[in-house]
Design a protein around this motif. Structure first.
Motif, mmCIF file in Angstrom:
data_model
loop_
_atom_site.group_PDB
_atom_site.id
_atom_site.type_symbol
_atom_site.label_atom_id
_atom_site.label_comp_id
_atom_site.label_asym_id
_atom_site.label_seq_id
_atom_site.Cartn_x
_atom_site.Cartn_y
_atom_site.Cartn_z
ATOM 1 N N LYS B 125 -23.302 84.041 -37.750
ATOM 2 C CA LYS B 125 -24.057 83.589 -36.688
ATOM 3 C C LYS B 125 -25.446 82.847 -37.233
ATOM 4 C CE LYS B 125 -26.630 86.045 -33.131
ATOM 5 N NZ LYS B 125 -27.019 87.425 -32.662
ATOM 6 N N ASP B 126 -26.147 83.703 -38.169
ATOM 7 C CA ASP B 126 -27.301 83.370 -38.597
ATOM 8 C C ASP B 126 -27.219 82.112 -39.408
ATOM 9 O OD1 ASP B 126 -28.820 85.470 -37.757
ATOM 10 O OD2 ASP B 126 -28.645 86.825 -39.953
ATOM 11 N N ARG B 127 -26.124 81.883 -40.044
ATOM 12 C CA ARG B 127 -25.905 80.509 -40.837
ATOM 13 C C ARG B 127 -25.818 79.270 -39.527
ATOM 14 N NH1 ARG B 127 -23.444 78.058 -45.586
ATOM 15 N NH2 ARG B 127 -21.852 77.210 -44.991
ATOM 16 N N LYS B 128 -25.110 79.662 -38.626
ATOM 17 C CA LYS B 128 -25.102 78.643 -37.620
ATOM 18 C C LYS B 128 -26.578 78.382 -37.023
ATOM 19 C CE LYS B 128 -22.885 78.494 -33.417
ATOM 20 N NZ LYS B 128 -21.923 79.349 -32.399
ATOM 21 N N ASN B 129 -27.368 79.488 -36.595
ATOM 22 C CA ASN B 129 -28.542 79.470 -36.140
ATOM 23 C C ASN B 129 -29.615 78.846 -37.114
ATOM 24 O OD1 ASN B 129 -27.519 80.284 -33.604
ATOM 25 N ND2 ASN B 129 -28.391 82.217 -34.158
ATOM 26 N N ALA B 526 -21.477 78.620 -55.086
ATOM 27 C CA ALA B 526 -21.879 77.092 -54.288
ATOM 28 C C ALA B 526 -22.547 77.556 -52.888
ATOM 29 C CB ALA B 526 -20.911 76.487 -54.152
ATOM 30 N N ARG B 527 -21.796 78.476 -52.398
ATOM 31 C CA ARG B 527 -21.951 78.886 -51.096
ATOM 32 C C ARG B 527 -23.351 79.744 -50.849
ATOM 33 N NH1 ARG B 527 -19.486 79.808 -45.606
ATOM 34 N NH2 ARG B 527 -18.405 77.886 -46.331
ATOM 35 N N GLN B 528 -23.699 80.729 -51.944
ATOM 36 C CA GLN B 528 -24.881 81.304 -52.136
ATOM 37 C C GLN B 528 -26.233 80.486 -52.362
ATOM 38 O OE1 GLN B 528 -25.040 84.805 -54.584
ATOM 39 N NE2 GLN B 528 -22.963 84.927 -54.574
ATOM 40 N N LYS B 529 -25.921 79.342 -53.336
ATOM 41 C CA LYS B 529 -26.900 78.401 -53.312
ATOM 42 C C LYS B 529 -27.161 77.500 -52.148
ATOM 43 C CE LYS B 529 -27.803 74.837 -56.964
ATOM 44 N NZ LYS B 529 -27.556 73.585 -56.109
ATOM 45 N N GLU B 530 -26.296 77.152 -51.381
ATOM 46 C CA GLU B 530 -26.356 76.516 -50.316
ATOM 47 C C GLU B 530 -27.054 77.293 -49.145
ATOM 48 O OE1 GLU B 530 -22.542 75.226 -48.798
ATOM 49 O OE2 GLU B 530 -23.289 75.260 -46.689
ATOM 50 N N ASN B 531 -26.799 78.433 -48.993
ATOM 51 C CA ASN B 531 -27.579 79.603 -48.269
ATOM 52 C C ASN B 531 -28.928 79.625 -48.470
ATOM 53 O OD1 ASN B 531 -25.232 80.082 -46.748
ATOM 54 N ND2 ASN B 531 -24.800 82.158 -47.626
ATOM 55 N N ARG B 532 -29.218 79.882 -49.756
ATOM 56 C CA ARG B 532 -30.529 80.293 -50.289
ATOM 57 C C ARG B 532 -31.349 78.835 -49.884
ATOM 58 N NH1 ARG B 532 -34.102 83.919 -50.810
ATOM 59 N NH2 ARG B 532 -35.422 82.248 -49.871
ATOM 60 N N GLU B 533 -30.765 77.642 -50.144
ATOM 61 C CA GLU B 533 -31.430 76.452 -49.890
ATOM 62 C C GLU B 533 -31.803 76.181 -48.261
ATOM 63 O OE1 GLU B 533 -29.744 73.748 -53.648
ATOM 64 O OE2 GLU B 533 -28.994 73.412 -51.825
ATOM 65 N N LEU B 534 -30.858 76.544 -47.566
ATOM 66 C CA LEU B 534 -30.871 76.764 -46.086
ATOM 67 C C LEU B 534 -31.995 77.452 -45.610
ATOM 68 C CD1 LEU B 534 -29.605 75.630 -43.592
ATOM 69 C CD2 LEU B 534 -28.266 77.475 -43.521
ATOM 70 N N VAL B 535 -32.226 78.517 -46.199
ATOM 71 C CA VAL B 535 -33.248 79.550 -45.788
ATOM 72 C C VAL B 535 -34.603 78.834 -46.302
ATOM 73 C CG1 VAL B 535 -34.288 81.947 -46.117
ATOM 74 C CG2 VAL B 535 -31.948 81.663 -45.751
ATOM 75 N N ASP B 536 -34.765 78.639 -47.545
ATOM 76 C CA ASP B 536 -35.937 77.742 -48.078
ATOM 77 C C ASP B 536 -36.311 76.608 -47.282
ATOM 78 O OD1 ASP B 536 -36.225 79.532 -50.300
ATOM 79 O OD2 ASP B 536 -34.981 78.323 -51.567
ATOM 80 N N LYS B 537 -35.431 75.914 -46.803
ATOM 81 C CA LYS B 537 -35.773 74.722 -46.053
ATOM 82 C C LYS B 537 -36.213 75.054 -44.492
ATOM 83 C CE LYS B 537 -32.327 72.135 -44.796
ATOM 84 N NZ LYS B 537 -31.114 71.575 -44.943
ATOM 85 N N THR B 538 -35.882 76.221 -43.976
ATOM 86 C CA THR B 538 -36.136 76.652 -42.808
ATOM 87 C C THR B 538 -37.136 77.955 -42.612
ATOM 88 O OG1 THR B 538 -34.106 78.022 -42.907
ATOM 89 C CG2 THR B 538 -33.995 75.741 -41.864
#
Lengths: 202, 779
Positions: B125-129, B526-538
């Motif tokens: 849910k958080d990933r989607k949001n 890869a997913r962990q990096k992607e998630n971290r980048e997503l949070v950093d960006k938002t």
């Protein structure tokens, strides 16, 4: 302030240390209406957050349906706690829901919150060791969690009241402290507004 | 020559005695542990190595465990009952032990060690949001919680450490995979009406050993009684032990009833026929030899004997006694010829009958079902050894004057004499037409059903409790899951994530209700990096939600989480180990492999799940129930063809000796086969593999009796009839008893045999030659 502390100390000297039976006697002092509504003012002090967090609004306790906690300021949010679920509303639409069947702690929270707000202090004896004191129509109780399960939600509770509860101080396991002051309490079916009825008695 | 025969008889008897001694020793020493797992009946080679490893892993994690649920509307009552249950087990901790239950703090502890990975682990849910980022909404959620009622939110990390609830949301999603929660030192599930205390039990010794079952079941039964006495609760017990114990008990009962019934029936029959004690002893001797050797050979060869083999073995008695009876009848009839000469004369027919029956069983040896092969091996050994005992020992134990003419002969003779006979007459035509009409109706209604669940020995109570527990605990399916393979663990995790994305679509449309994979607990790098980048960006962007929240509340800026990723080693060193272990197979058959479990699988969801299978991309779907049922269907069809082919081949072989008269031999089994099929159709019973196995034996035994008849009809009609009559009665008794078995597979087999053999014996007399030759009295 000092006088009050002395009174407190005196009160506790006279207090009945036998926990539950003390709570039972308090129970007889508190009214147990089917429906009870009023205003609340809450102040939270969170560890790491410098500003005190003040909120206010209305609350209702329906003996059979559950509890409604309607925060009006600074946000309009409504919380409903029943035996089976905890539901968060945002403008009367559900924003989150936690059911007892998924999370058995919901039952514990429900019974805890219900006992506190409706002043059914006697029932708290299940979860807390109590020290109580009375003076005239007023009473106080100091509760500490009996076991880890309860402590994971609430470490200790301080209650004050007369016919109804008037002040609560909660200390959570995280160290966060909350004061809640209740006022303008009305009882009976008419105490509930239509909007409150809609959520609590759908 | 005579000395050689005597020596052989002695050697054979000694061999049988040795086998009997071995059998007695095995049983008496308790070394003998019958296999009760119905699935060990099934072919092993159907799955590839990875799927097999996954299945074995699944079973290993489950079979030595039991779950007891004690339910009541009051948690106090349920807890009291659980205390009583545990107290009753305490004295037997070497056998069974309550497993430690996590505390309430477990979740908070998990949150604490997970805190450094904040931002790398995101709930669905958080990933989607975050992908559809609405900063104000995030900010409002985080702030609103501050002002909400104290104690009303279940938080794993304090607000200040995780104001946006990322770790909280991720861990809540993981915890949602399991229903049971620790409350007051007890594991609790709640279905909305009833609160259940869950007792996980670990069993120290193999639940398949009947010695363990015998010790454990009274302990568990007593514990249940204690719990019920302590408080008004509902008790549900789940675990392999409850099924194996029940299966063993039922199988033992079956075995006792079938063996005892067969033996009593045969003793009575022989008594009625011979009015003498000696034939009974002799037949019993041949049976004991056959069964002892069969038991010894199967134990030594297979290591373990399946209970179904033993039950089935009990019914072999009915067939094995035929050889003894045949000899005794011949011996009684002929009071002049010496035994050795008589044997020489009878041997060709005896070889032929034994060969046809054994050939029918040998057909079972060719199937890939271990259980069937074992039953066939047991039957072949048992029958062969009973036959050898008759051929080698009976001529030594009986002589010309051993028996009087069987007294039961005359009555039977008369009955057969009045039996309708097929010929060119009106009765034949009418009977034929009626038979054809019945067969046609039945065949039209005949349906096949190969669902393994219909063939399982289902004890409805144990099964209902198992289902109730699975439902309450929301346990994943043991029978349907995915195995994901790859060259490295990272590849497996990425493939799992791709699969999970597609499974999420099925989750949303309600095809399944959940799925769990190692990648849930350990996202790929890869997913962990992607998630971290997503949070950093938002959220964590400069001037973003986190900064605004700080300004709003005066919250001290949290130390940014480290750059270290969550690794497999860290996960396995944490409290999440127990949840993650069953999901990771490690290196299996040259691949790295993980398991993706599924919840809420229904027959309707199977097609959608199967469609996700993609072996080239390392995605394998395992549907144990479906695979097994498909295997049963496959072999049912194969066996159908095999039976048809067997008729053709036997017909050709018979034609060599009997010319076109061969049809008389094959007519009875063929008509019996049609009768069985029509019977099943008319009775609304679905056809399965086990019915066809029976039809194969109907052919074998039917041809047997046909040959007896063809060989001897002209010369010794009365004795042929008596033999066939005795054989018919005892065979039908055996299979009639088998059709009462509690095991559906054996019940199917027994019923088909009963109907088939009854038809054979009713039809055979109708084919006898004209009345004058049949009723001619022997001199």
């Amino acid at each position: 302030m000092k006088t009050r502390n002395v009174l407190f100390a005196l009160a506790f000297c006279l207090a009945n240390p036998a926990g539950a039976s003390g709570l039972d006697s308090l129970n007889r002092m508190v009214a147990h209406p089917d429906v009870l509504c009023g205003q609340f003012a809450q102040q939270k002090t969170l560890k790491g957050v410098t500003k005190p967090l003040v909120s206010s609004g209305r609350f209702c306790v329906d003996r059979t349906r559950g509890i409604l906690w309607h925060t009006r300021a600074p946000f309009d949010r409504t919380l409903k706690i029943t035996r089976d679920e905890i539901v968060q509303y945002r403008n009367e639409t559900v924003s989150s829901r936690l059911s007892a069947s998924r999370e058995p702690m919901v039952r514990v929270i429900n019974s805890l919150v219900f006992s506190v707000i409706s002043g059914r202090v006697g029932e708290l004896g299940t979860y807390f060791d109590a020290k109580t004191a009375t003076s005239g129509k007023s009473w106080q109780a100091e509760l500490s969690a009996k076991n880890a399960s309860v402590a994971s939600v609430m470490k200790s509770i301080h209650l004050e009241g007369n016919t109804h509860i008037s002040l609560v101080r909660l200390v959570e396991s995280s160290g966060d402290v909350t004061f809640i002051r209740f006022s303008g309490i009305k009882t009976g079916a008419a105490a509930m507004t239509d909007a409150e009825q809609r959520i609590l008695r759908p | 020559m005579k000395n050689v025969r005597r020596l052989l008889a002695i050697l054979w008897t000694l061999f049988c005695l040795a086998a009997a001694a071995f059998t007695l020793l095995e049983v008496a020493s308790g070394r003998f542990v019958p296999d009760t797992d119905i699935l060990s009946m099934l072919p092993k080679a159907r799955h590839d190595a990875v799927k097999n490893a996954a299945l074995a892993n699944m079973v290993d994690h489950a079979e030595q465990k039991a779950l007891i649920l004690l339910g009541s509307t009051s948690r106090e009552d349920a807890s009291r009952a659980a205390d009583a249950y545990e107290a009753a087990l305490a004295a037997h901790h070497d056998l069974i032990e309550a497993e430690p239950v996590g505390t309430e703090n477990a979740a908070a502890d998990a949150a604490a060690w997970l805190a450094p990975y904040r931002g790398r682990l995101l709930s669905r849910k958080d990933r989607k949001n975050l992908k559809h980022y609405d900063e104000n909404a995030w900010l409002e959620e985080a702030t609103a919680e501050l002002y909400g009622m104290a104690g009303s939110t279940l938080r794993l990390l304090p607000w200040r450490e995780d104001p946006f609830g990322l770790v909280n949301g991720w861990l809540a999603e993981r915890l949602a995979d399991t229903r049971a929660r620790p409350v007051d030192g007890r594991l609790v599930v709640d279905d909305g009406q009833t609160v259940y205390v869950v007792l996980p039990l670990a069993i120290g010794q193999s639940v398949f050993a009947s010695s363990v079952q015998e010790k454990l079941m009274p302990v568990l039964d007593n514990a249940k009684r204690q719990a019920l006495a302590a408080a008004p609760v509902t008790v549900y017990s789940a675990g392999v032990i409850f099924h194996t114990a029940r299966a063993t008990a039922l199988a033992k009962r079956d075995m006792a009833i079938i063996s005892a019934g067969s033996i009593i029936g045969i003793v009575l029959l022989i008594w009625l026929a011979f009015h003498a004690f000696r034939p009974i002893v002799l037949v019993a001797f041949s049976l004991a030899c056959g069964l002892s050797v069969a038991f010894a050979v199967c134990t030594l060869f297979f290591g373990k004997i399946h209970v179904m083999t033993l039950v089935f073995g009990g019914s072999i008695i009915g067939l094995a006694q035929d050889y003894g009876i045949f000899w005794l009848c011949q011996r009684a009839k002929d009071s002049k010829t010496p035994s050795d000469t008589l044997l020489n004369r009878l041997l060709p027919a005896m070889v032929l009958t034994a060969a046809t029956t054994l050939a029918a069983y040998a057909g079972l040896l060719a199937t890939p079902f271990d259980g069937l092969r074992q039953m066939a091996a047991f039957a072949i050994t048992g029958l062969l050894c009973a036959w050898l005992t008759v051929v080698l020992c009976f001529p030594r134990l009986t002589h010309e004057k051993s028996f009087k003419r069987p007294p039961g002969l005359h009555a039977y003779q008369q009955l057969v004499g009045r039996w309708p006979r097929l010929g060119a007459n009106r009765l034949t035509v009418v009977a034929g037409l009626l038979f054809a009409a019945a067969v046609a109706t039945g065949l039209l209604r005949l349906r096949a059903n190969d669902d393994i669940r219909l063939l399982q020995n289902t004890d409805s109570t144990a099964l209902a409790e198992q289902i109730a527990v699975s439902r309450l605990m929301d346990m994943p399916s043991m029978a349907q899951f995915f195995v994901v393979t790859g060259k490295t663990q990272q590849e497996v995790l990425m493939r799992e994530e791709a699969l999970k994305d597609r499974l999420d679509a099925l989750l949303e449309n309600g095809t399944i209700s959940g799925s769990t994979a190692l990648s849930d607990w350990l996202p790929s790098m890869a997913r962990q990096k992607e998630n971290r980048e997503l949070v950093d960006k938002t959220l964590d962007a400069p001037g973003g939600a986190a900064d605004r929240l700080m300004a709003l509340t005066g919250l001290a800026r949290q130390k940014a989480p480290g750059e270290n990723a969550l690794t497999f080693e860290i996960l396995m060193g944490s409290s999440a180990r127990a949840a993650a272990t069953p999901l990771w197979l490690g290196e299996t058959a040259g691949h790295m492999a993980g398991v993706v479990t599924l919840k809420g699988v229904t027959p309707e969801s199977l097609d959608a799940l199967k469609a996700l299978e993609n072996p080239a991309a390392g995605i394998h779907f395992v549907d144990k129930v479906g695979d097994i049922s498909a295997a049963f269907a496959h072999y049912r069809k194969l066996l159908g063809l095999f039976v048809a082919a067997a008729y053709a081949i036997i017909f050709v072989v018979l034609c060599l000796r009997y010319r076109l008269g061969a049809w008389r031999i094959l007519f009875a089994p063929a008509a019996a086969t049609l009768t069985v099929l029509a019977f099943l159709g008319l009775a609304g019973m679905p056809l399965n593999l086990f019915h066809l196995l029976a039809l194969l034996l109907v052919l074998g035994v039917g041809v047997d009796s046909g040959i007896f008849f063809a060989e001897h009809a002209g010369t010794l009609p009365e004795l042929t009839w008596l033999e066939t009559g005795l054989a018919a009665a005892s065979t039908m008794l055996s299979f009639g008893l088998l059709s009462l078995s509690t095991m559906p597979a054996l019940r199917s087999f027994g019923l088909a045999m009963l109907v088939g053999m009854a038809s054979v014996w009713l039809i055979v007399p109708c084919l006898r030659p004209k009345a004058d030759t049949c009723t001619k009295e022997s001199p």
